[in-house]
Design an enzyme around this catalytic site. Structure first.
Site, PDB file in Angstrom:
ATOM      1  N   GLU A 106       0.870  -1.188   0.000  1.00 21.37           N
ATOM      2  CA  GLU A 106       0.000   0.000   0.000  1.00 21.37           C
ATOM      3  C   GLU A 106       0.900   1.229   0.000  1.00 21.37           C
ATOM      4  O   GLU A 106       1.886   1.282   0.729  1.00 21.37           O
ATOM      5  CB  GLU A 106      -0.906  -0.054   1.237  1.00 21.37           C
ATOM      6  CG  GLU A 106      -1.599   1.240   1.625  1.00 21.37           C
ATOM      7  CD  GLU A 106      -2.568   1.780   0.570  1.00 21.37           C
ATOM      8  OE1 GLU A 106      -3.473   1.046   0.153  1.00 21.37           O
ATOM      9  OE2 GLU A 106      -2.404   2.958   0.172  1.00 21.37           O
ATOM     10  N   ASP A 156      -6.134  -3.937  -5.881  1.00 23.73           N
ATOM     11  CA  ASP A 156      -7.275  -3.259  -5.257  1.00 23.73           C
ATOM     12  C   ASP A 156      -6.954  -1.770  -5.224  1.00 23.73           C
ATOM     13  O   ASP A 156      -6.710  -1.187  -4.170  1.00 23.73           O
ATOM     14  CB  ASP A 156      -7.501  -3.811  -3.851  1.00 23.73           C
ATOM     15  CG  ASP A 156      -8.712  -3.175  -3.182  1.00 23.73           C
ATOM     16  OD1 ASP A 156      -9.513  -2.534  -3.879  1.00 23.73           O
ATOM     17  OD2 ASP A 156      -8.838  -3.313  -1.953  1.00 23.73           O
TER      18      ASP A 156
HETATM   19  N1  AG3 Z   1     -11.063   0.525  -4.764  1.00 23.71           N
HETATM   20  C1  AG3 Z   1     -11.832   0.633  -5.969  1.00 23.71           C
HETATM   21  C2  AG3 Z   1     -12.652   1.861  -6.094  1.00 23.71           C
HETATM   22  C3  AG3 Z   1     -13.153   2.054  -7.453  1.00 23.71           C
HETATM   23  C4  AG3 Z   1     -14.218   3.091  -7.496  1.00 23.71           C
HETATM   24  N2  AG3 Z   1     -14.345   3.456  -8.806  1.00 23.71           N
HETATM   25  C5  AG3 Z   1     -15.457   3.680  -9.473  1.00 23.71           C
HETATM   26  N3  AG3 Z   1     -16.594   3.889  -8.871  1.00 23.71           N
HETATM   27  N4  AG3 Z   1     -15.325   3.639 -10.722  1.00 23.71           N
HETATM   28  C6  AG3 Z   1     -11.775   0.216  -3.607  1.00 23.71           C
HETATM   29  C7  AG3 Z   1     -10.954  -0.093  -2.431  1.00 23.71           C
HETATM   30  C8  AG3 Z   1     -11.699  -1.042  -1.551  1.00 23.71           C
HETATM   31  N5  AG3 Z   1     -10.849  -1.912  -0.855  1.00 23.71           N
END
Ligand code: AG3
Length: 281
Positions: A106, A156
């Protein structure tokens, strides 16, 4: 006075939330981090004005990026998570008895610290699991340099704006390929197809030269507004994307994992893509 949070991801369109309680707001070294409580979705975490996760619907996203590749592979021991600072992905991965070690890379320590404090149900103790190892680094550098190898890599990440942009490049994908054991799987969040079709196409064109089998699977996650969320899938073994339902059922039951969204039928059906995506390739 109640304020309103309006997401700024799409051009001229965005979802909004009432901020029923502001919990944390701070510009970290890398991005603008906001955590608040909303009457419908519970605690919500946003980065640079884009919703990342909410207490109410996070299970859909986290289950689909973990149990699906883990059960398709069937023998995952070593996992690499890129991003995922809220800890939800780590929590789900560690539910699998086959998993021996998870490295999480991260970029932003503040996201981990503040999510442990304000979204404790996401990590639910996962960061204290002896199998978990957190590295604060840029994912692109890590996959270029590490000598470790993994059976599953989960990206992620945020959307391809700001710190997350590099996690959608050919360089990053080549690094991931380099770090996978034979028979390994790469999966990644890939945005909402209807509104972010370019992302799907870019990923397809960048992953396809590197892997023998590349596709996407889908799930609707309410707070990733705009319809189906796509997840990129890449491996060198096309059979992993077509594991028979009875085999998935056996593995699912043997794992002892309890899920709220994932099940083997959802798994098999989620690789079916709308025609407008197939036609765009
Ligand atoms: N990460 C992905 C978020 C994507 C949001 N994007 C979108 N709405 N197009 C999330 C982190 C969760 N662990």
């Amino acid at each position: 006075m109640t304020t309103t949070f309006v997401e700024t991801l799409h051009n001229g369109y965005g979802q909004c939330f009432t901020v029923d309680e502001l919990l944390f707001e701070h510009r970290t070294e890398h991005q603008e981090l906001l955590i608040f409580r909303n009457a419908t979705f519970g605690r919500v975490m946003a980065l640079d004005g884009i919703v990342q996760t909410t207490e109410r619907d996070e299970f859909i996203y986290h289950e689909m990026l973990t149990h699906l590749p883990l059960l398709a592979h069937g023998g995952v021991a070593r996992v690499l998570i890129i991003g995922g600072g809220d800890g939800g992905m780590l929590r789900e991965v560690l539910k699998h008895p086959t998993v021996e070690a998870v490295t999480q890379v991260e970029i932003d320590q503040a996201v981990i610290d503040m999510c442990r404090r304000y979204l404790p149900n996401h990590s639910a103790g996962a960061f204290d699991d002896p199998r978990a190892n957190v590295v604060i680094a840029d994912g692109v550098d890590f996959v270029r340099d590490t000598s470790e190898r993994y059976d599953l890599i989960i990206s992620d990440c945020t959307d391809p704006v700001g710190p997350g942009e590099v996690l959608f490049t050919s360089e990053f994908y080549a690094g991931c390929k380099r770090c996978l054991n034979p028979g390994g799987v790469f999966v990644a969040q890939n945005g909402v197809a209807f509104l972010q079709l370019d992302e799907v196409l870019n990923t397809h064109h960048r992953l396809s030269p590197l892997f023998a089998d590349q596709s996407f699977y889908c799930a609707a996650v309410p707070t990733y507004a705009g319809g189906l969320m796509t997840f990129a899938w890449a491996s060198d073994d096309p059979a992993l994307r077509q594991v028979a339902l009875d085999a998935l059922d056996r593995r699912y039951r043997a794992s002892g994992i309890r899920t709220r969204y994932y099940n083997p039928q959802i798994h098999a059906g989620s690789f079916a893509l709308p025609q407008y995506i197939l036609d765009a390739f």
